[in-house]
Design a protein around this motif. Sequence first.
Motif, PDB file in Angstrom:
ATOM      1  N   GLU A 280      -7.717  -4.263   0.797  1.00 34.84           N
ATOM      2  CA  GLU A 280      -6.569  -4.638   0.163  1.00 34.84           C
ATOM      3  C   GLU A 280      -6.303  -4.002  -1.309  1.00 34.84           C
ATOM      4  O   GLU A 280      -5.035  -3.578  -1.664  1.00 34.84           O
ATOM      5  N   LEU A 283      -4.887  -0.520  -0.516  1.00 32.74           N
ATOM      6  CA  LEU A 283      -3.417  -0.630  -0.301  1.00 32.74           C
ATOM      7  C   LEU A 283      -2.493  -0.718  -1.538  1.00 32.74           C
ATOM      8  O   LEU A 283      -1.377  -0.439  -1.510  1.00 32.74           O
ATOM      9  N   GLN A 284      -3.129  -1.985  -2.395  1.00 30.67           N
ATOM     10  CA  GLN A 284      -2.484  -2.108  -3.639  1.00 30.67           C
ATOM     11  C   GLN A 284      -2.109  -0.872  -4.536  1.00 30.67           C
ATOM     12  O   GLN A 284      -1.136  -0.568  -4.950  1.00 30.67           O
ATOM     13  N   CYS A 286      -2.215   2.099  -3.302  1.00 22.47           N
ATOM     14  CA  CYS A 286      -1.517   2.932  -2.708  1.00 22.47           C
ATOM     15  C   CYS A 286      -0.139   2.635  -2.878  1.00 22.47           C
ATOM     16  O   CYS A 286       0.954   3.694  -3.128  1.00 22.47           O
ATOM     17  N   SER A 287       0.420   1.453  -3.082  1.00 22.13           N
ATOM     18  CA  SER A 287       1.788   0.875  -3.289  1.00 22.13           C
ATOM     19  C   SER A 287       2.144   1.097  -4.914  1.00 22.13           C
ATOM     20  O   SER A 287       3.309   1.802  -5.098  1.00 22.13           O
ATOM     21  N   LEU A 332       3.398   0.207   4.441  1.00 19.74           N
ATOM     22  CA  LEU A 332       2.378  -0.579   3.538  1.00 19.74           C
ATOM     23  C   LEU A 332       2.599  -2.089   3.687  1.00 19.74           C
ATOM     24  O   LEU A 332       1.569  -2.707   3.845  1.00 19.74           O
ATOM     25  N   ALA A 335       1.143  -2.966   6.747  1.00 24.50           N
ATOM     26  CA  ALA A 335      -0.510  -2.923   7.018  1.00 24.50           C
ATOM     27  C   ALA A 335      -0.838  -4.342   6.162  1.00 24.50           C
ATOM     28  O   ALA A 335      -2.157  -4.795   6.722  1.00 24.50           O
ATOM     29  N   TYR A 336      -0.284  -4.802   5.049  1.00 27.49           N
ATOM     30  CA  TYR A 336      -0.962  -6.129   4.660  1.00 27.49           C
ATOM     31  C   TYR A 336      -0.953  -7.205   5.507  1.00 27.49           C
ATOM     32  O   TYR A 336      -1.903  -7.937   5.656  1.00 27.49           O
ATOM     33  N   LEU A 348      -5.037   1.334  10.555  1.00 26.35           N
ATOM     34  CA  LEU A 348      -3.858   1.017   9.477  1.00 26.35           C
ATOM     35  C   LEU A 348      -3.663   2.438   8.473  1.00 26.35           C
ATOM     36  O   LEU A 348      -2.516   2.451   8.209  1.00 26.35           O
ATOM     37  N   LEU A 349      -4.965   2.916   8.221  1.00 24.06           N
ATOM     38  CA  LEU A 349      -4.723   3.968   7.444  1.00 24.06           C
ATOM     39  C   LEU A 349      -4.340   5.553   8.423  1.00 24.06           C
ATOM     40  O   LEU A 349      -3.650   6.203   7.473  1.00 24.06           O
ATOM     41  N   LEU A 352      -0.370   4.974   8.202  1.00 18.30           N
ATOM     42  CA  LEU A 352      -0.037   5.166   6.698  1.00 18.30           C
ATOM     43  C   LEU A 352       0.140   6.772   6.389  1.00 18.30           C
ATOM     44  O   LEU A 352       1.074   7.262   5.837  1.00 18.30           O
TER      45      LEU A 352
END
Length: 361
Positions: A280, A283-284, A286-287, A332, A335-336, A348-349, A352
């Motif tokens: 998490e 990904l955060q 990355c966002s 993204l 993915a969450y 997931l990765l 992305l």
Amino acid sequence: MALTSLTGQEHAKAQIGAWLSANRLPHAILIAGPLGSGKRQLALELAKAINCLTPGDDACDQCSSCRKADSLNHPNLHLLLPVPTGSRTSTDSEAMAALRESALEQIRGQSTATRTGTNISKDSIRLLQKEMSFAPTEAPHRVGLILQAEAMLAAGANSLLKILEEPPGKSIFILVSDAPDRLLPTILSRCQRLQLRSLTVSEQSERLQQDGAEQERADLAARLAASGGIRASDVIRGEEFDELRELVRRFIGAGIQGSEQDYWDVLQDLGGRPDRQQLEGFLQLCSAYLRDLFLVQQKQDADIANIDEKQNLHAWAQGLLPNRIELVAQVLDQAYDSLSRNVNPQLLLADLWYHLQRARA
């Protein structure tokens, strides 16, 4: 630190001051607001002010009651917060001591408030009910402070509802929540709500510096928190966050540059199957980087979150198609959603990574 010393939230502080001055405190108060708005600190300062031995509209920070409340050692201050599922302690006193330590870490920003696999159990609420049933000893009221109240299991929430319907005399409950919509409507209806707003970047930075953070680090933490989903306290803690951020930096850079070997190196450093909380966070971040790349392409450098990465962001932005960044952001978001369904992190990765490469100019 008294209520008046807290950064921002003037409306909420004025409401609390009016309650204290008129000696008309609600028996149940819900402090709600977004991440980083200062809910936990405000809740503790309210608990201190309720039992301050110097009458007024704020805590004096000097009397014995205030000092004990600051360390969460006040005999009339009782705590609840989520604990890992299945955890057990042998005695009630040990359970309360463990809760006190965890709450102190959260209020001081030394731990993450939300953890996967935690909840507030019915047994914990029964323990709170037992503690709150006694008459106050060293101060006017018993105060029950419930952090992350949305983490109550259904049975526990119903137990709390019974306490709120018939509260013990001289008792006040303070609930704190990022997600009040997850509380039972019947609990919401019995609480006086204090809604906090998001702190501005400058207010957040000021608050962090008051807590001892260096200005440069405080500014970065405030900007990342404002970008959404990232806790300023995680940024301030340093080493663990910096290591994860470095992995994200390498991942995005490798995707934009098409470096296959760097991609596999990042996956190896993340571990074969990173835990959900780590993924998490990944990904955060990355966002946050994607948001900054979009802002750079829109020539809005003043609003970027990763302020210390401006040079990298400009270099990366030149290698991306503007209309493709939005598509990567959508991946993204998906993915969450997939995390809750226990989808393999490597899948997931990989997805992305694929869309990052497609976004290359």
